[in-house]
Design a protein around this motif. Structure first.
Motif, short mmCIF file in Angstrom:
data_model
loop_
_atom_site.label_atom_id
_atom_site.label_comp_id
_atom_site.label_asym_id
_atom_site.label_seq_id
_atom_site.Cartn_x
_atom_site.Cartn_y
_atom_site.Cartn_z
N UNK A 1 1.07 -0.88 -0.26
CA UNK A 1 0.41 -0.01 0.47
C UNK A 1 1.00 1.40 -0.11
N UNK A 2 2.07 0.81 0.56
CA UNK A 2 2.78 2.41 0.95
C UNK A 2 3.22 2.51 -0.48
N UNK A 3 4.26 1.50 -1.32
CA UNK A 3 4.44 1.59 -2.61
C UNK A 3 3.68 2.17 -3.11
N UNK A 4 2.02 1.75 -3.65
CA UNK A 4 1.29 2.24 -4.77
C UNK A 4 0.54 4.05 -4.45
N UNK A 5 1.25 4.29 -3.14
CA UNK A 5 0.78 5.60 -2.52
C UNK A 5 2.17 6.20 -2.91
N UNK A 6 3.32 5.80 -3.07
CA UNK A 6 4.52 6.29 -3.33
C UNK A 6 4.23 7.03 -5.35
N UNK A 7 4.28 5.76 -5.60
CA UNK A 7 3.68 5.58 -6.80
C UNK A 7 2.69 6.31 -7.57
N UNK A 8 2.01 7.08 -6.94
CA UNK A 8 0.29 8.19 -6.59
C UNK A 8 1.26 9.30 -6.78
N UNK A 9 1.92 9.59 -5.69
CA UNK A 9 2.66 10.57 -5.51
C UNK A 9 4.01 10.95 -6.76
N UNK A 10 3.95 10.23 -7.08
CA UNK A 10 5.25 10.39 -8.49
C UNK A 10 4.13 10.64 -9.32
N UNK A 11 3.37 10.02 -9.89
CA UNK A 11 2.70 10.42 -10.77
C UNK A 11 2.63 11.58 -10.99
N UNK A 12 1.47 12.27 -9.93
CA UNK A 12 1.17 13.25 -9.63
C UNK A 12 2.22 14.47 -9.72
N UNK A 13 3.47 13.93 -9.74
CA UNK A 13 4.57 14.88 -9.68
C UNK A 13 5.08 14.95 -10.80
N UNK A 14 4.91 13.76 -11.83
CA UNK A 14 5.34 13.89 -13.23
C UNK A 14 4.23 14.97 -13.98
N UNK A 15 2.99 14.83 -13.83
CA UNK A 15 1.96 15.72 -13.61
C UNK A 15 2.26 17.25 -14.39
N UNK A 16 3.06 17.30 -12.52
CA UNK A 16 3.65 18.79 -12.54
C UNK A 16 4.56 19.20 -13.24
N UNK A 17 5.13 18.08 -13.23
CA UNK A 17 6.27 18.35 -13.80
C UNK A 17 6.80 19.13 -15.60
#
Length: 427
Positions: A1-17
């Motif tokens: 679950x923590x890994x999924x949450x981390x990847x979800x955060x990373x996905x948001x980071x890519x969108x903002x980037x």
């Protein structure tokens, strides 16, 4: 679950980037806003101001009263007195024209014979009182009382000036005239009772002293920085609503959201990734604002923000304010169908929440109905919590109600967003 949450955060980071310009604006524009507004409002919090307001004074009296008014206004740290324009003595017509055209904010017109008639009226009243006490020659012929017309000190205001400015000036003029009348009455009594009578103490018996909070025996005097930094930091935090809602709409219109739903990832994980990402941005905004207020403001001639021992509590307030802003952004992005709906509505809603919440106008200065409505604004909760910490030296328990309301607002908006999305997919 923590890994999924981390990847979800990373996905948001890519969108903002992908939109670095938009991210930079999120940080740069609030800084310009807070610096500009604080510089503009700083003089209203100072007791001594370098920029004096020029006011016109038309002296038709040429007596004691007008002289006292002129001296008191000249000594003021706020006003500079103008009695001539183009080396010509002002007339009432010239003063009125100059004020109503916006060249000056105020003109004061002292009526003719004000000092003389005031003194004569006081002398007459004092003589009546002394006579009624049997302290004058009863054989002396009594003169008929003369009726004096009421005098008017005319004040011309620029139609654009605020009511608070008008009230402050009128109160100041009224106080000056009252002091002159009181002094004249004492002097008249002294003259009537004779030179051998005891002199009257003419000093004000009642005075006013402001008692302000102290920390380590040092008075904490509120200034423009302590008021503006919390207010406009909240405004900046809530403006996160716009990019957040736009990104959610983009995911829906581009099909990204559908692909996310096909993966074994719950909606809570997706929303958790957005929450964590934008919370980081909110806190970065907050710390950047604080850094500017502490280190840059003194170089601009502004007071520094005194946040010693209060950084943890203010960080907590900023964190939960971020939760409230993110919840509102997620709800808006879920309901809106297009970016054209989410962007203007988010901007307008943020401005309304700021106006109602007391960011622009203090809540106590609002009409009673608006004061009640203000209690429902999350910006008002956050602003009160900031003020409690920075100005009232409150503890964590004192700000707990506001923090709880902000978090409940976050929970409520997220719940509504999830229920709305579930219902829309079920149709």
């Amino acid at each position: 679950m923590i890994y999924k949450l981390f990847m979800s955060v990373y996905k948001e980071y890519l969108l903002l980037k992908r939109d670095l310009g938009g991210v930079v604006i999120l940080f740069i524009m609030p800084l310009f806003l807070i610096i500009t507004v604080t510089l503009i409002q700083d003089n209203t919090f100072k007791t001594i101001s370098d920029a004096k307001i020029p006011i016109l004074l038309v002296d038709n009296d040429k007596g004691k009263v007008s002289k006292t008014v002129y001296e008191n206004l000249s000594k003021s740290d706020i006003f500079s007195v103008v009695t001539k324009i183009d080396d010509e003595t002002l007339t009432e017509i010239q003063a009125r024209k100059a004020v109503f055209s916006g060249k000056y904010q105020l003109a004061i017109v002292i009526p003719k014979n004000l000092s003389l008639d005031l003194q004569n009226k006081i002398d007459q009243n004092v003589e009546k009182i002394v006579s009624s006490l049997g302290m004058t020659d009863t054989l002396a012929k009594k003169e008929n009382s003369k009726i004096f017309d009421q005098k008017e000190v005319k004040l011309y205001f620029d139609p654009a000036v605020q009511m608070t400015f008008k009230n402050a000036v009128m109160s100041s003029i009224d106080k000056m005239i009252s002091q002159i009348e009181t002094h004249s009455i004492y002097t008249a009594f002294q003259d009537q009772l004779g030179e051998n009578s005891a002199s009257f103490e003419q000093k004000s018996f009642i005075t006013f002293k402001e008692i302000v909070p102290k920390v380590n025996d040092r008075e904490i005097i509120p200034n423009s920085v302590q008021h503006n930094v919390p207010a406009w930091t909240l405004f900046a935090i809530f403006f996160i609503v716009i990019p957040l809602s736009i990104n959610i709409v983009k995911e829906k219109t581009q099909g990204t959201f559908v692909r996310l739903r096909t993966n074994p990832v719950s909606s809570l994980i997706v929303l958790g990734g957005k929450t964590v990402t934008y919370l980081i941005i909110c806190m970065m905004q907050f710390y950047m604002m604080v850094a500017v207020a502490v280190f840059l403001f003194p170089h601009l001639g502004l007071p520094s923000l005194h946040i010693e021992g209060k950084l943890i509590l203010t960080s907590i307030v900023a964190l939960f304010s971020g939760f409230a802003a993110i919840g509102f952004g997620i709800l808006l992005g879920t309901i809106a169908k297009t970016q054209e709906q989410s962007a203007p509505f988010g901007a307008t809603a943020t401005i309304i929440l700021a106006a109602v919440g007391g960011v622009w106008v203090p809540v106590f200065a609002m009409p009673r109905v608006m004061q009640i409505i203000a209690q429902s604004s999350p910006m008002n909760w956050g602003l009160n919590a900031f003020y409690d910490v920075l100005l009232r030296n409150a503890t964590f328990s004192a700000i707990l109600p506001e923090i709880a309301l902000l978090f409940l607002f976050f929970i409520g908006t997220i719940t509504i967003a999830l229920l709305y999305d579930k219902k829309k997919r079920a149709v």
